[in-house]
Design an enzyme around this catalytic site. Structure first.
Site, PDB file in Angstrom:
ATOM      1  N   ARG A  56      -2.295 108.056  34.073  1.00 55.31           N
ATOM      2  CA  ARG A  56      -2.328 106.877  34.939  1.00 55.31           C
ATOM      3  C   ARG A  56      -1.375 106.965  36.130  1.00 55.31           C
ATOM      4  O   ARG A  56      -1.764 106.736  37.282  1.00 55.31           O
ATOM      5  CB  ARG A  56      -1.912 105.615  34.149  1.00 55.31           C
ATOM      6  CG  ARG A  56      -2.954 105.017  33.282  1.00 55.31           C
ATOM      7  CD  ARG A  56      -2.273 104.374  32.079  1.00 55.31           C
ATOM      8  NE  ARG A  56      -1.872 105.455  31.200  1.00 55.31           N
ATOM      9  CZ  ARG A  56      -2.663 105.930  30.235  1.00 55.31           C
ATOM     10  NH1 ARG A  56      -3.779 105.338  29.967  1.00 55.31           N
ATOM     11  NH2 ARG A  56      -2.292 106.964  29.522  1.00 55.31           N
ATOM     12  N   THR A  57      -0.111 107.266  35.815  1.00 56.27           N
ATOM     13  CA  THR A  57       0.910 107.199  36.863  1.00 56.27           C
ATOM     14  C   THR A  57       0.619 108.222  37.952  1.00 56.27           C
ATOM     15  O   THR A  57       0.639 107.917  39.149  1.00 56.27           O
ATOM     16  CB  THR A  57       2.306 107.426  36.243  1.00 56.27           C
ATOM     17  OG1 THR A  57       2.468 106.504  35.165  1.00 56.27           O
ATOM     18  CG2 THR A  57       3.402 107.218  37.256  1.00 56.27           C
ATOM     19  N   LYS A  84       8.830 130.163  35.348  1.00 57.20           N
ATOM     20  CA  LYS A  84       9.587 131.413  35.536  1.00 57.20           C
ATOM     21  C   LYS A  84      11.085 131.153  35.524  1.00 57.20           C
ATOM     22  O   LYS A  84      11.883 132.044  35.823  1.00 57.20           O
ATOM     23  CB  LYS A  84       9.207 132.069  36.865  1.00 57.20           C
ATOM     24  CG  LYS A  84       7.751 132.460  36.977  1.00 57.20           C
ATOM     25  CD  LYS A  84       7.481 133.089  38.342  1.00 57.20           C
ATOM     26  CE  LYS A  84       5.992 133.355  38.531  1.00 57.20           C
ATOM     27  NZ  LYS A  84       5.695 133.709  39.920  1.00 57.20           N
ATOM     28  N   ARG A 106       8.430 112.679  38.240  1.00 62.49           N
ATOM     29  CA  ARG A 106       8.569 112.372  36.810  1.00 62.49           C
ATOM     30  C   ARG A 106       9.225 113.577  36.149  1.00 62.49           C
ATOM     31  O   ARG A 106       8.793 114.716  36.345  1.00 62.49           O
ATOM     32  CB  ARG A 106       7.218 112.093  36.161  1.00 62.49           C
ATOM     33  CG  ARG A 106       7.325 112.049  34.645  1.00 62.49           C
ATOM     34  CD  ARG A 106       6.076 111.558  33.976  1.00 62.49           C
ATOM     35  NE  ARG A 106       5.911 110.124  34.157  1.00 62.49           N
ATOM     36  CZ  ARG A 106       5.014 109.394  33.507  1.00 62.49           C
ATOM     37  NH1 ARG A 106       4.206 109.959  32.636  1.00 62.49           N
ATOM     38  NH2 ARG A 106       4.925 108.103  33.723  1.00 62.49           N
ATOM     39  N   HIS A 134      11.404 103.477  34.728  1.00 63.51           N
ATOM     40  CA  HIS A 134      10.037 103.737  35.210  1.00 63.51           C
ATOM     41  C   HIS A 134       9.682 102.507  36.049  1.00 63.51           C
ATOM     42  O   HIS A 134       8.905 101.656  35.632  1.00 63.51           O
ATOM     43  CB  HIS A 134       9.111 103.888  33.994  1.00 63.51           C
ATOM     44  CG  HIS A 134       7.718 104.348  34.299  1.00 63.51           C
ATOM     45  ND1 HIS A 134       7.241 104.555  35.582  1.00 63.51           N
ATOM     46  CD2 HIS A 134       6.685 104.638  33.465  1.00 63.51           C
ATOM     47  CE1 HIS A 134       5.977 104.947  35.508  1.00 63.51           C
ATOM     48  NE2 HIS A 134       5.622 105.003  34.243  1.00 63.51           N
TER      49      HIS A 134
HETATM   50  C1  NCD Z   1       4.671 105.350  29.928  1.00 63.56           C
HETATM   51  C2  NCD Z   1       5.608 106.469  30.312  1.00 63.56           C
HETATM   52  O1  NCD Z   1       5.199 107.591  30.532  1.00 63.56           O
HETATM   53  O2  NCD Z   1       6.785 106.167  30.416  1.00 63.56           O
HETATM   54  N1  NCD Z   1       3.358 105.529  30.312  1.00 63.56           N
HETATM   55  C3  NCD Z   1       2.965 105.271  31.586  1.00 63.56           C
HETATM   56  O3  NCD Z   1       3.607 105.652  32.546  1.00 63.56           O
HETATM   57  N2  NCD Z   1       1.843 104.560  31.746  1.00 63.56           N
HETATM   58  C4  NCD Z   1       4.825 104.957  28.526  1.00 63.56           C
HETATM   59  C5  NCD Z   1       4.459 105.938  27.453  1.00 63.56           C
HETATM   60  O4  NCD Z   1       4.343 107.132  27.673  1.00 63.56           O
HETATM   61  O5  NCD Z   1       4.295 105.468  26.329  1.00 63.56           O
END
Ligand code: NCD
Length: 312
Positions: A56-57, A84, A106, A134
């Site tokens: 999603r993100t 590497k 991320r 987040h």
């Molecule tokens: C979350 C994350 O990655 O922090 N998911 C997300 O971004 N939609 C929560 C999760 O992984 O459970």
């Protein structure tokens, strides 16, 4: 309003959060048009760097940037020179040297997004750093709940599940408290974060191990995923025990007030923290959250990259 970056909800005030949510409403309007694209970020190049898995993100950041006419490049930890042994610092400096405008990052290490910003001097959006923050998830959750419930001032939001391994809970707690909601954190004792009383924004929140006691007064339940990939040992005896204590079962769903909504940031463990009946219920906002992700990320990109003073 100009934002220099978005490393976390920490440091944002109610006015700034509300400005992002209001811009996201405008972006959502654009998403209902046949032509969904705005020229706002034409000529900007934004790089998505995901060192951790994401559906999603990652996709919604990419789509959000494209809908604002920015050029995007994607970097995945797997398949890059990270395998590497190239360090995070060398990796971000390498990409920055290509002449880009900013990063979405991320990473599994808390603080990685901030370091990338310090090393490169470019605006960075934190798309999840370890168990720290987040922020766009919290903003899209607030956007979704605000649409369903109206202003969140005075509303009761319960955040339920594996809070120990969650960055979503931290960002949501900060965001919801800033918007005036009352937050109740619900988790098994083993999955409650250590020293939670010392968190910023912990004042006035409620902490409990008992999900059943919060149902009748909840305006929103936010179910969080059991994060097995971050668990080295056993945090609960069995799945059946987890469901019995903390799963949003059909029975618990029926105990919520009529107006109450259910959220989950995804990905879901269907049948564990959330039953299929709850995930697919009319009061479930899970796919609304996904849709909001595009509008909210467009708003964040706009406030950071469209230039100072160009928008109210
Ligand atoms: C979350 C994350 O990655 O922090 N998911 C997300 O971004 N939609 C929560 C999760 O992984 O459970």
């Amino acid at each position: 309003m100009h934002l220099p970056h978005l490393l976390g909800i920490e440091g944002l005030d109610r006015e700034q959060i509300t400005a992002v949510l209001d811009t996201a409403e405008e972006m959502a309007q654009v998403q209902t048009r046949e032509l969904k694209k705005l020229p706002a970020l034409r000529g900007r190049t934004i790089v998505n760097m995901f060192f951790e898995d994401s559906t999603r993100t990652k996709m919604s950041f990419d789509l959000a940037a494209k809908r604002l006419s920015a050029d995007t490049m994607a970097f995945a930890g797997k398949g890059s020179s990270t395998s590497k042994g190239e360090s995070l610092r060398d990796t971000v400096l390498t990409v920055a040297a290509m002449g880009i405008d900013g990063f979405v990052i991320r990473h599994s290490a808390s603080g990685a997004a901030k370091l990338a910003m310090e090393w490169t001097g470019l605006p960075v959006i934190n798309a999840g750093d370890g168990t720290h923050e987040h922020p766009t998830q919290a903003l899209l959750d607030a956007f979704t709940m605000r649409r369903a419930l109206g202003p969140l001032q005075g509303r009761n939001v319960a955040i339920v599940g594996d809070l120990r391994h969650s960055r979503v809970v931290r960002s949501n707690l900060l965001c919801l408290r800033e918007l005036g909601a009352h937050v109740t954190l619900v988790a098994p004792p083993t999955l409650m974060p250590d020293a939670i009383e010392d968190w910023p924004a912990s004042q006035g929140m409620t902490i409990t191990n008992d999900l059943d006691e919060v149902l009748a007064d909840a305006d929103a339940l936010m179910m969080l995923r059991v994060q097995r990939e971050r668990m080295s040992g056993a945090f609960f005896p069995s799945e059946a025990d987890y469901i019995a204590g903390w799963g949003l079962t059909r029975e618990r769903l029926a105990k919520l007030p009529d107006h109450a909504v259910v959220c989950h940031p995804g990905p879901m463990n269907r049948g564990l923290e959330i039953s299929p009946e709850a995930a697919d219920a009319a009061r479930s906002l899970i796919l609304d959250q996904v849709a909001a992700g595009v509008s909210v990320r467009m708003a964040v990109l706009f406030h950071i990259f469209s230039g100072e003073g160009s928008h109210a």
